[in-house]
Design an enzyme around this catalytic site. Structure first.
Site, short mmCIF file in Angstrom:
data_model
loop_
_atom_site.label_atom_id
_atom_site.label_comp_id
_atom_site.label_asym_id
_atom_site.label_seq_id
_atom_site.Cartn_x
_atom_site.Cartn_y
_atom_site.Cartn_z
CG ASP A 60 -2.15 0.86 0.99
OD1 ASP A 60 -2.00 2.03 0.59
OD2 ASP A 60 -3.28 0.37 1.20
CB SER A 108 -6.44 2.30 -0.43
OG SER A 108 -5.18 2.85 -0.20
CG PHE A 277 -3.55 -11.09 14.92
CD1 PHE A 277 -3.43 -12.23 15.70
CD2 PHE A 277 -3.70 -11.24 13.55
CE1 PHE A 277 -3.44 -13.49 15.13
CE2 PHE A 277 -3.71 -12.49 12.96
CZ PHE A 277 -3.58 -13.63 13.75
CD GLU A 322 -3.44 -3.34 2.57
OE1 GLU A 322 -3.51 -2.17 2.19
OE2 GLU A 322 -4.16 -3.81 3.45
CG ASP A 327 -1.22 4.31 2.73
OD1 ASP A 327 -1.14 5.14 1.81
OD2 ASP A 327 -2.12 4.34 3.61
CG HIS A 331 -1.43 8.41 5.06
ND1 HIS A 331 -1.85 9.36 4.16
CD2 HIS A 331 -1.90 7.23 4.59
CE1 HIS A 331 -2.53 8.78 3.18
NE2 HIS A 331 -2.58 7.48 3.42
CG HIS A 369 -2.24 4.88 -3.54
ND1 HIS A 369 -1.35 5.32 -2.58
CD2 HIS A 369 -3.25 4.28 -2.86
CE1 HIS A 369 -1.82 5.02 -1.39
NE2 HIS A 369 -2.96 4.37 -1.51
CG HIS A 439 -2.72 8.27 -1.34
ND1 HIS A 439 -3.95 7.69 -1.47
CD2 HIS A 439 -2.28 7.93 -0.11
CE1 HIS A 439 -4.24 7.00 -0.36
NE2 HIS A 439 -3.24 7.14 0.47
ZN LIG Z 1 -3.23 5.92 2.20
#
Ligand SMILES: [Zn+2]
Ligand SMILES: *[C@@H]1O[C@H](CO)[C@@H](O)[C@H](O)[C@H]1NC(C)=O
Ligand SMILES: *[C@@H]1O[C@H](CO)[C@@H](O)[C@H](O)[C@H]1NC(C)=O
Ligand SMILES: *[C@@H]1O[C@H](CO)[C@@H](O)[C@H](O)[C@H]1NC(C)=O
Length: 511
Positions: A60, A108, A277, A322, A327, A331, A369, A439
């Site tokens: 991601d 996403s 989890f 993933e 990602d 951020h 992305h 992004h």
């Molecule tokens: Zn993101």
């Protein structure tokens, strides 16, 4: 006058029928199928092989700058100048255009729709085509415009299906494999009343009972308010509901909520595994304690569990893995966590490859992305990737090799010491102050190995990933392609009929 009117109306109707617009699913399906068939021209027919299994490894936010910087980190950690990331050694590479229908810099959810369903969608929407606007509360519209995913198609064809994520299992990317909804935010409730529509968590548990592996975080979306971190207002306990459903169907299942429980699982004794989890997204890889007190498994441990369960099906499987926190760290402008999560993600890829080999399984590594992340400081190879550029800026201030264009790392003083920038939670500088980095709109790579990966070429729309996986595994609309075993049976039976016919003919001629 009348003639003109008839002319224009006819023109409009013909135009609508033959020329689809991007909001139409057919627009993307036709376009992508065409480019896939075009790619076939560059590969000899004998070299187009059916894949029994397919794994999509989705980093991601893993744009090219992330890949290049993580490679440098790996070189510095191993002390090996020529080191590459595992998937960079694969033969087949293509470039993917990631934009959503309405936003050139995508999110996403819209991108997950593209690589899971093969049609592009609007920003924030999951598993619905472009006719559904973001946050629409029109349940009928959603039901009419669902975009079936390749994972759903794989289930129908008898394959096993599962996913692994380091985010919540209801987050946009894993939800892209199963959810059909106008907003990624409708994870554990809907802002409108309509019994026909369900939130994302309910869609997973109630509508996708065939999913055999679901591993990640997001406990709060499955538990009722008042129970642990539960946030469901409808009072449902979806974990209990899942276990009751499994029991009723006489399935061999296990629900796990800690790393210890996961590692103690005997994969020969169960076929269905649900692991949750953490309350929300899971930790960054570098936050995990490296001992038995850690309750969260690594992405590699989850991937190993998934592969060992899914590979039991003789008809094959489809899996999504993933690396979600690449990602999430970007951020926050925290490159240290992001790049280390990318290396943990790479480790999971190597694990799957070591278990499965490359003969039967198509593996694709790509990103949904890119990010606002750049590797643009100018330092020698010997300087730490997280270190300073070798010369200061115009005002004599040092700046780091890794920088963001947007995000919370903005700091007008720009005065940092060498010690500060080496802290794991240091936020690299951003040019524009935002709570969360945006992004990137730049294209991403797709690296492939195994049967079907030789069709990974050129600069493609992101929908190509879904079509290629569907095509290679011979499911859905590509079930009867010449390379598919089903098709060979057809040819074989035709030959058999011919032989019987000829032998009868010969017998008759002797009579
Ligand atoms: Zn993101
Ligand atoms: C834990 O430590 C061992 C030994 O140092 C290492 O091989 C392993 O990769 C570490 N695991 C994690 C999750 O960091
Ligand atoms: C920039 O970094 C160099 C090397 O760490 C250091 O010697 C120098 O004092 C720093 N400059 C400023 C303005 O902090
Ligand atoms: C900006 O950086 C300075 C020096 O490192 C630090 O003291 C200050 O708290 C930072 N400001 C913000 C808003 O983060």
């Amino acid at each position: 006058m009348k003639f003109l009117l008839i002319f224009f109306v006819t023109f409009y109707i013909v135009n609508r029928i033959f020329c689809a617009v991007p909001e139409d699913p057919q627009y993307w399906r036709k376009l992508t199928k065409k480019t896939l068939y075009y790619s076939k021209k560059f590969v000899h027919a004998n070299e187009i092989k059916q894949a029994k299994n397919a794994i999509l490894f989705l980093g991601d936010g893993m744009g090219f700058p992330s890949i290049s910087a993580a490679r440098l980190l790996k070189r510095q950690l191993t002390g090996n100048y020529g080191e590459n990331l595992a998937f960079e050694k694969w033969d087949n590479v293509a470039v993917m255009k990631t934009y959503n229908i309405d936003f050139p810099v995508p999110d996403s959810a819209g991108t997950a729709t593209a690589f899971c369903s093969g049609v592009k969608a609007n920003y924030g929407t999951i598993g619905v085509n472009g006719r559904v606007p973001f946050k629409s509360t029109d349940c009928s519209l959603m039901l009419e415009n669902g975009a079936e995913t390749i994972y759903e198609k794989a289930l129908k064809s008898g394959k096993s299906v599962g996913f692994v994520t380091t985010a919540s299992v209801t987050d946009a990317t894993p939800a892209g494999t199963y959810a059909h909804i106008s907003s990624r935010h409708f994870e554990s409730g809907l802002p409108f009343e309509d019994k026909r529509c369900k939130d994302i968590a309910r869609q997973l548990v109630e509508d996708h009972k065939g999913y055999q592996v679901m591993l990640g975080g997001g406990r709060k979306h499955f538990l009722p308010e008042g129970k642990e971190s539960g946030g469901r207002k409808d009072g449902r306990n979806l974990f209990e509901q899942w276990q009751e459903d499994m029991k009723k169907q006489n399935k061999r299942y296990k629900f796990v909520s800690t790393r210890k429980e996961l590692l103690a699982t005997d994969y020969n004794k169960i076929d269905y595994l649900f692991g949750s989890f953490s309350s929300s997204h899971m930790k960054f890889h570098k936050e995990l304690k490296n001992d038995s007190s850690e309750t969260e498994p690594t992405i590699t441990e989850m991937t190993e569990a998934a592969v060992k369960i899914l590979k039991k099906n003789k008809k094959g499987f489809l899996l999504l893995v993933e690396g979600a926190k690449i990602d999430k760290a970007h951020h926050l402008n925290q490159a240290y966590y992001s790049l280390n999560d990318l290396l943990a993600f790479e480790n999971a890829i190597m694990k799957a490859q070591s278990i499965l080999g490359n003969k039967e399984t198509l593996m694709i590594v790509t990103a949904d992305h890119s990010h606002s992340f750049t590797h643009s400081g100018n330092a020698l190879f010997t300087e730490d990737v997280f270190g300073f550029s070798s010369y200061p800026d115009k005002e004599g201030k040092n700046f780091t090799n890794l920088i963001y264009s947007t995000g919370p790392g903005y700091n007008s003083s720009r005065e940092f010491t060498k010690e500060q920038i080496k802290q794991p939670d240091y936020k690299q500088l951003s040019a524009v102050p935002l709570d969360s980095a945006t992004h990137g709109g730049d294209d991403v790579g797709a690296f492939g190995i195994g049967p079907g990966s030789n069709l990974l070429r050129g600069s493609q729309e992101q929908t190509y990933v879904a079509h290629l996986m569907e095509f290679s595994t011979c499911i859905g609309e590509y079930a009867n392609e010449p390379h598919c075993s089903g098709c060979k049976i057809l040819i074989f039976s035709k030959i058999l009929i011919l032989i019987v016919f000829i032998s009868h003919l010969i017998r008759f001629s002797f009579d």
